[in-house]
Design a protein around this motif. Structure first.
Motif, PDB file in Angstrom:
ATOM      1  N   HIS A 357       0.818  -1.214   0.000  1.00  0.00           N
ATOM      2  CA  HIS A 357       0.000   0.000   0.000  1.00  0.00           C
ATOM      3  C   HIS A 357       0.854   1.267   0.000  1.00  0.00           C
ATOM      4  O   HIS A 357       1.759   1.431   0.809  1.00  0.00           O
ATOM      5  N   GLU A 358       0.553   2.134  -0.955  1.00  0.00           N
ATOM      6  CA  GLU A 358       1.200   3.435  -1.147  1.00  0.00           C
ATOM      7  C   GLU A 358       2.678   3.324  -1.509  1.00  0.00           C
ATOM      8  O   GLU A 358       3.391   4.326  -1.530  1.00  0.00           O
ATOM      9  N   GLU A 359       3.127   2.110  -1.801  1.00  0.00           N
ATOM     10  CA  GLU A 359       4.496   1.909  -2.272  1.00  0.00           C
ATOM     11  C   GLU A 359       4.504   1.357  -3.697  1.00  0.00           C
ATOM     12  O   GLU A 359       5.116   1.931  -4.589  1.00  0.00           O
ATOM     13  N   THR A 360       3.814   0.226  -3.898  1.00  0.00           N
ATOM     14  CA  THR A 360       3.760  -0.368  -5.237  1.00  0.00           C
ATOM     15  C   THR A 360       2.327  -0.456  -5.761  1.00  0.00           C
ATOM     16  O   THR A 360       2.075  -1.086  -6.788  1.00  0.00           O
ATOM     17  N   GLY A 361       1.401   0.152  -5.063  1.00  0.00           N
ATOM     18  CA  GLY A 361      -0.003   0.162  -5.459  1.00  0.00           C
ATOM     19  C   GLY A 361      -0.836   0.680  -4.310  1.00  0.00           C
ATOM     20  O   GLY A 361      -0.301   1.201  -3.320  1.00  0.00           O
ATOM     21  N   LEU A 362      -2.140   0.542  -4.428  1.00  0.00           N
ATOM     22  CA  LEU A 362      -3.042   0.987  -3.367  1.00  0.00           C
ATOM     23  C   LEU A 362      -3.965  -0.157  -2.978  1.00  0.00           C
ATOM     24  O   LEU A 362      -4.508  -0.851  -3.846  1.00  0.00           O
ATOM     25  N   LEU A 363      -4.147  -0.344  -1.671  1.00  0.00           N
ATOM     26  CA  LEU A 363      -4.974  -1.427  -1.158  1.00  0.00           C
ATOM     27  C   LEU A 363      -6.053  -0.885  -0.237  1.00  0.00           C
ATOM     28  O   LEU A 363      -5.906   0.177   0.372  1.00  0.00           O
ATOM     29  N   CYS A 364      -7.134  -1.654  -0.124  1.00  0.00           N
ATOM     30  CA  CYS A 364      -8.197  -1.323   0.820  1.00  0.00           C
ATOM     31  C   CYS A 364      -8.837  -2.625   1.283  1.00  0.00           C
ATOM     32  O   CYS A 364      -8.600  -3.686   0.698  1.00  0.00           O
ATOM     33  N   PRO A 365      -9.659  -2.583   2.333  1.00  0.00           N
ATOM     34  CA  PRO A 365     -10.349  -3.803   2.771  1.00  0.00           C
ATOM     35  C   PRO A 365     -11.306  -4.301   1.689  1.00  0.00           C
ATOM     36  O   PRO A 365     -11.805  -3.519   0.873  1.00  0.00           O
ATOM     37  N   SER A 366     -11.566  -5.593   1.675  1.00  0.00           N
ATOM     38  CA  SER A 366     -12.519  -6.140   0.710  1.00  0.00           C
ATOM     39  C   SER A 366     -13.940  -5.736   1.087  1.00  0.00           C
ATOM     40  O   SER A 366     -14.225  -5.391   2.243  1.00  0.00           O
ATOM     41  N   ASN A 367     -14.821  -5.736   0.093  1.00  0.00           N
ATOM     42  CA  ASN A 367     -16.252  -5.436   0.268  1.00  0.00           C
ATOM     43  C   ASN A 367     -16.524  -4.008   0.740  1.00  0.00           C
ATOM     44  O   ASN A 367     -17.616  -3.723   1.232  1.00  0.00           O
ATOM     45  N   ASP A 368     -15.564  -3.114   0.591  1.00  0.00           N
ATOM     46  CA  ASP A 368     -15.726  -1.726   1.044  1.00  0.00           C
ATOM     47  C   ASP A 368     -15.783  -0.821  -0.190  1.00  0.00           C
ATOM     48  O   ASP A 368     -14.748  -0.429  -0.742  1.00  0.00           O
ATOM     49  N   VAL A 369     -16.999  -0.497  -0.614  1.00  0.00           N
ATOM     50  CA  VAL A 369     -17.200   0.282  -1.836  1.00  0.00           C
ATOM     51  C   VAL A 369     -16.557   1.655  -1.728  1.00  0.00           C
ATOM     52  O   VAL A 369     -15.850   2.110  -2.643  1.00  0.00           O
ATOM     53  N   ASP A 370     -16.783   2.339  -0.620  1.00  0.00           N
ATOM     54  CA  ASP A 370     -16.247   3.693  -0.456  1.00  0.00           C
ATOM     55  C   ASP A 370     -14.725   3.697  -0.475  1.00  0.00           C
ATOM     56  O   ASP A 370     -14.098   4.567  -1.098  1.00  0.00           O
ATOM     57  N   ALA A 371     -14.128   2.722   0.213  1.00  0.00           N
ATOM     58  CA  ALA A 371     -12.662   2.666   0.273  1.00  0.00           C
ATOM     59  C   ALA A 371     -12.072   2.373  -1.102  1.00  0.00           C
ATOM     60  O   ALA A 371     -11.052   2.967  -1.490  1.00  0.00           O
ATOM     61  N   LEU A 372     -12.708   1.473  -1.849  1.00  0.00           N
ATOM     62  CA  LEU A 372     -12.198   1.159  -3.187  1.00  0.00           C
ATOM     63  C   LEU A 372     -12.339   2.368  -4.107  1.00  0.00           C
ATOM     64  O   LEU A 372     -11.423   2.686  -4.880  1.00  0.00           O
ATOM     65  N   ALA A 373     -13.463   3.063  -4.019  1.00  0.00           N
ATOM     66  CA  ALA A 373     -13.650   4.269  -4.834  1.00  0.00           C
ATOM     67  C   ALA A 373     -12.577   5.306  -4.512  1.00  0.00           C
ATOM     68  O   ALA A 373     -12.037   5.967  -5.415  1.00  0.00           O
ATOM     69  N   THR A 374     -12.245   5.431  -3.247  1.00  0.00           N
ATOM     70  CA  THR A 374     -11.240   6.417  -2.828  1.00  0.00           C
ATOM     71  C   THR A 374      -9.875   6.115  -3.426  1.00  0.00           C
ATOM     72  O   THR A 374      -9.195   7.007  -3.951  1.00  0.00           O
TER      73      THR A 374
END
Length: 423
Positions: A357-374
């Protein structure tokens, strides 16, 4: 079975060959052949796609297609298995006892009988009749291919091993893997996450080697493309249409971004069973994404590479499915990173081993629409972040996912366990 001649062939048992979604297996076979391994492929069914990747043409291994139907294949099953029984009645009966000892764990009893018959077909037709000098058998995927591999190795009196991937680990009773681990000479898996799980649940009875699939880095390059992106952004997903890919989360995140005014177009590559295909198409329509979404269906690997070259962000919403199924590290994630496309994904299974995360890509928790959109928005609009992530991701892939180096490592593992190699 005994013989005084040196056995030189590595047999590989696959669910199907070739399969459009399993380029990592065909790449592995091709590179192992270049190392000097003589390979014979045993496919449990005929190919279901009407096209294959170009790399298949470079593979020299002969293929034996096993009967896949208990009805249409019954004459062949009986012909070869009765002859094998007559040749080695005690060993064949011992193999039946092995199968019966596992019967309580079988969700579909008739398929386990078929697996024994397929194993007998391998030994009688391929080894005895056709003279294939099998010295070792390896199954790809820990469920049905390894069951056939285990029975065939038992009947032929040779060692076996297998590679455990993802669904085959997490959707079956651990006891169904345990007895295979106990009988195998060694086990390979494709993520550290899987290796930890297997070592914990299987008790460390046999060596478990972690070797990433890797990708052919010769096929991927950023080609000097700018790290900044311009509207309309092109967002890409490549995935089979199954629950664990989290495509509903991706589509809802994209709908949220569109409602917020983000200007983009979306390409979704892949398909699944008819019912799931209909659900995805309906969701695209219900979310008002029809006019900006292209559904390509299944396409060649060459076409995927071309799409990556025109994409500004790759996104995937992987999750643990209700039945426990989950991804390892989808190869297309590494392919996107090698092409200079920022990856936005979820913190599932082995994905964080490659996407930091924030080094080679971006990650978020699964099933979290808002986090993935962000994180999709950040990956598209934050030029400073893109300038950092894109080269770092490329370096990460070249360090961890070079399939030529990884298959050399795999080949050395094979040789260290006595798997025949002509070089």
């Amino acid at each position: 079975m005994t013989t005084h001649t040196k056995k030189t062939t590595l047999g590989m048992v696959l669910k199907g060959y070739p399969r459009i979604s399993e380029t990592f297996i065909s790449n592995e076979i091709k590179l192992l052949e270049e190392m000097g391994f003589k390979i014979h492929i045993y496919s449990m069914r005929a190919p279901r796609e009407n096209f294959a990747h170009k790399s298949i043409k470079e593979i020299k291994a002969k293929v034996t297609y096993l009967p896949s139907s208990m009805i249409w294949g019954l004459p062949a099953f009986l012909w070869y298995n009765i002859r094998l029984f007559c040749k080695m009645p005690k060993r064949y009966m011992d193999c039946i006892k092995l199968m019966k000892s596992r019967f309580a764990l079988a969700p579909k009893k008739h398929t386990w009988i078929k697996h024994l018959l397929q194993a007998g077909y391998i030994v009688q037709k391929s080894v005895i009749d056709d003279g294939v000098d099998l010295g070792h058998l390896h199954g790809h995927f820990a469920h049905t291919p390894t069951t056939v591999t285990m029975y065939a190795a038992f009947l032929a009196g040779i060692p076996f091993s297998f590679t455990a991937h993802a669904k085959d680990i997490y959707t079956q009773d651990p006891r169904r893997i345990q007895d295979k681990v106990d009988r195998a000479k060694f086990v390979v898996t494709c993520t550290k996450y899987n290796a930890r799980h297997l070592e914990k649940t299987m008790g460390g009875s046999k060596p478990i080697h972690c070797v990433y699939h890797g990708i052919n880095l010769d096929l991927f390059s950023p080609n000097g493309r700018s790290t900044s992106a311009k509207t309309p952004y092109h967002i890409l997903t490549v995935a089979r249409f199954v629950e664990k890919k989290g495509l509903d989360t991706v589509l809802m995140a994209l709908a949220k971004l569109r409602s917020e005014g983000l200007d983009f177009r979306y390409t979704l590559v892949g398909e699944g069973k008819a019912e799931f295909n209909r659900k995805i198409k309906q969701l695209v329509h219900d979310l008002g994404l029809d006019d900006i979404t292209t559904l390509t269906g299944t396409i060649t690997h060459e076409d995927v590479i071309q799409l990556l070259g025109s994409s500004d962000c790759f996104t995937l919403g992987c999750r643990e499915a209700k039945d426990g199924d989950r991804d390892g590290i989808p190869n297309v994630v590494a392919e996107a990173m090698a092409t200079g496309v920022p990856v936005t994904a979820t913190e599932v299974s082995g994905v964080p081993e490659l996407v930091v995360h924030e080094e080679t890509g971006l990650l978020c928790p699964s099933n979290d629409v808002d986090a993935l959109a962000t994180i999709i928005r950040r990956a598209l609009t934050d030029d400073e972040l893109r300038a950092h992530i894109i080269p770092a991701a490329n370096t990460q892939v070249h360090t961890l996912f070079n399939n030529k180096q990884l298959i050399r490592t795999l080949g050395e593992i094979y040789k260290s366990h006595g798997v025949p190699c002509t070089k």
